[in-house]
Design a protein around this motif. Structure first.
Motif, PDB file in Angstrom:
ATOM      1  N   PRO A 288       0.140  -1.349   0.231  1.00 25.56           N
ATOM      2  CA  PRO A 288      -0.497  -0.343   0.408  1.00 25.56           C
ATOM      3  C   PRO A 288       0.650   1.804   0.172  1.00 25.56           C
ATOM      4  N   SER A 289       1.883   1.302   0.162  1.00 25.17           N
ATOM      5  CA  SER A 289       2.783   2.272   0.632  1.00 25.17           C
ATOM      6  C   SER A 289       4.408   1.771   1.084  1.00 25.17           C
ATOM      7  N   GLU A 290       5.165   3.192   0.624  1.00 29.35           N
ATOM      8  CA  GLU A 290       7.067   2.687   0.622  1.00 29.35           C
ATOM      9  C   GLU A 290       7.230   4.424   0.966  1.00 29.35           C
ATOM     10  N   VAL A 291       8.710   4.237   2.288  1.00 25.66           N
ATOM     11  CA  VAL A 291       9.007   4.832   2.209  1.00 25.66           C
ATOM     12  C   VAL A 291      10.391   4.753   1.975  1.00 25.66           C
ATOM     13  N   VAL A 292      10.856   5.509   1.475  1.00 23.89           N
ATOM     14  CA  VAL A 292      12.316   5.799   0.207  1.00 23.89           C
ATOM     15  C   VAL A 292      13.117   7.091   0.816  1.00 23.89           C
ATOM     16  N   TYR A 293      14.195   6.206   1.643  1.00 23.32           N
ATOM     17  CA  TYR A 293      15.383   6.945   2.474  1.00 23.32           C
ATOM     18  C   TYR A 293      16.448   7.765   1.253  1.00 23.32           C
ATOM     19  N   PRO A 294      16.868   8.854   2.363  1.00 31.03           N
ATOM     20  CA  PRO A 294      18.037   9.255   0.801  1.00 31.03           C
ATOM     21  C   PRO A 294      19.732   8.025   0.448  1.00 31.03           C
ATOM     22  N   ASN A 295      19.689   6.969   1.897  1.00 33.81           N
ATOM     23  CA  ASN A 295      20.427   6.598   1.624  1.00 33.81           C
ATOM     24  C   ASN A 295      20.178   5.058  -0.107  1.00 33.81           C
ATOM     25  N   GLY A 296      19.119   5.114  -0.401  1.00 27.74           N
ATOM     26  CA  GLY A 296      18.201   4.481  -1.049  1.00 27.74           C
ATOM     27  C   GLY A 296      17.318   3.055  -0.893  1.00 27.74           C
ATOM     28  N   ALA A 297      17.325   3.669   0.442  1.00 28.11           N
ATOM     29  CA  ALA A 297      16.867   1.491   1.601  1.00 28.11           C
ATOM     30  C   ALA A 297      15.333   2.554   1.467  1.00 28.11           C
ATOM     31  N   ILE A 298      14.553   1.346   1.085  1.00 27.79           N
ATOM     32  CA  ILE A 298      12.766   1.699   1.068  1.00 27.79           C
ATOM     33  C   ILE A 298      12.330   0.805   1.924  1.00 27.79           C
ATOM     34  N   LEU A 299      11.026   1.173   2.444  1.00 24.54           N
ATOM     35  CA  LEU A 299      10.210   0.874   3.778  1.00 24.54           C
ATOM     36  C   LEU A 299       9.451   0.872   2.404  1.00 24.54           C
ATOM     37  N   ARG A 300       9.085  -1.084   2.856  1.00 23.29           N
ATOM     38  CA  ARG A 300       7.320  -1.266   2.178  1.00 23.29           C
ATOM     39  C   ARG A 300       6.372  -1.276   3.162  1.00 23.29           C
ATOM     40  N   ILE A 301       5.493  -1.065   3.052  1.00 24.83           N
ATOM     41  CA  ILE A 301       4.300  -1.058   4.100  1.00 24.83           C
ATOM     42  C   ILE A 301       3.146  -1.187   3.597  1.00 24.83           C
ATOM     43  N   ARG A 302       3.465  -3.107   4.395  1.00 25.38           N
ATOM     44  CA  ARG A 302       1.503  -3.623   4.027  1.00 25.38           C
ATOM     45  C   ARG A 302       0.627  -4.085   4.768  1.00 25.38           C
ATOM     46  N   SER A 303       0.824  -3.065   5.972  1.00 26.38           N
ATOM     47  CA  SER A 303      -0.810  -2.879   6.692  1.00 26.38           C
ATOM     48  C   SER A 303      -0.755  -1.196   6.906  1.00 26.38           C
ATOM     49  N   GLU A 304      -1.860  -0.974   7.938  1.00 28.18           N
ATOM     50  CA  GLU A 304      -2.366   0.109   8.093  1.00 28.18           C
ATOM     51  C   GLU A 304      -1.724   0.660   9.159  1.00 28.18           C
ATOM     52  N   LEU A 305      -0.668   2.097   9.529  1.00 28.17           N
ATOM     53  CA  LEU A 305      -0.326   2.743  10.569  1.00 28.17           C
ATOM     54  C   LEU A 305      -0.825   3.564  10.962  1.00 28.17           C
ATOM     55  N   SER A 306      -0.267   3.844  12.660  1.00 26.57           N
ATOM     56  CA  SER A 306      -1.064   4.764  12.957  1.00 26.57           C
ATOM     57  C   SER A 306      -0.435   5.726  12.135  1.00 26.57           C
ATOM     58  N   LEU A 307      -0.280   7.337  12.749  1.00 27.62           N
ATOM     59  CA  LEU A 307       0.295   8.262  11.552  1.00 27.62           C
ATOM     60  C   LEU A 307       1.284   8.464  12.832  1.00 27.62           C
ATOM     61  N   GLU A 308       1.178   8.060  13.920  1.00 31.95           N
ATOM     62  CA  GLU A 308       2.390   8.146  15.034  1.00 31.95           C
ATOM     63  C   GLU A 308       3.261   7.105  14.782  1.00 31.95           C
ATOM     64  N   THR A 309       3.345   6.325  13.943  1.00 32.32           N
ATOM     65  CA  THR A 309       4.304   5.254  14.107  1.00 32.32           C
ATOM     66  C   THR A 309       5.107   5.377  12.811  1.00 32.32           C
ATOM     67  N   LEU A 310       3.819   5.938  11.221  1.00 38.26           N
ATOM     68  CA  LEU A 310       4.669   6.158   9.904  1.00 38.26           C
ATOM     69  C   LEU A 310       5.219   7.449  10.160  1.00 38.26           C
ATOM     70  N   ARG A 311       5.041   8.517  11.464  1.00 39.49           N
ATOM     71  CA  ARG A 311       5.929   9.622  11.830  1.00 39.49           C
ATOM     72  C   ARG A 311       7.517   9.232  12.315  1.00 39.49           C
ATOM     73  N   SER A 312       7.327   8.324  12.810  1.00 40.01           N
ATOM     74  CA  SER A 312       8.373   8.111  13.213  1.00 40.01           C
ATOM     75  C   SER A 312       9.416   7.209  12.267  1.00 40.01           C
ATOM     76  N   LEU A 313       9.048   6.420  11.636  1.00 43.80           N
ATOM     77  CA  LEU A 313       9.742   6.112  10.646  1.00 43.80           C
ATOM     78  C   LEU A 313      10.605   6.804   9.552  1.00 43.80           C
ATOM     79  N   ILE A 314       9.401   7.823   9.231  1.00 41.14           N
ATOM     80  CA  ILE A 314      10.195   8.837   7.927  1.00 41.14           C
ATOM     81  C   ILE A 314      10.688   9.626   9.144  1.00 41.14           C
ATOM     82  N   LEU A 315      11.174   9.937  10.209  1.00 43.70           N
ATOM     83  CA  LEU A 315      12.175  11.131  11.081  1.00 43.70           C
ATOM     84  C   LEU A 315      13.545   9.955  11.246  1.00 43.70           C
TER      85      LEU A 315
END
Length: 113
Positions: A83-110
């Protein structure tokens, strides 16, 4: 300088750092082209970044009311139904397969800061 290698530029870069000069002043004093210095410095920086070898699955959990995560292995996972992914500046990609709380998503982005 013809046929400069990354190893040779590492030595030049270390020499520049030890002088305490700006890049412009160092290049002016040594005759090294400033644009080439920046080119090779970028190559050196890229070479120092960790190599991304694929997706690393993680388990997300809540402990004492705080979100956390732990690595579960190093095998590659299929990317169907992501459903979504977070791409970090070093090229690592975090693929998220389930719904996350906004707080958890924020901590992953940070994590990339």
């Amino acid at each position: 300088m013809k046929n400069l290698t990354l190893e040779a530029f590492k030595w030049i870069h270390e020499e520049w750092k030890s002088t305490g000069l700006s890049i412009r002043d160092y290049c002016h004093n040594t005759g090294f082209e400033e644009s080439k210095f920046y080119y090779w410095r970028k190559k050196l920086t890229e070479a120092m970044l960790p190599q991304v070898n694929g997706f690393v699955p993680v388990n997300m959990f809540h402990r004492n009311g705080k979100p956390g995560m732990s690595a579960t292995g190093t095998s590659k996972e299929p990317t169907d139904h992501v459903p979504s992914e977070v791409v970090y500046p070093n090229g690592a990609i975090l693929r998220i397969r389930s719904e996350l709380s906004l707080e958890t998503l924020r901590s992953l982005i940070l994590l990339c800061r």
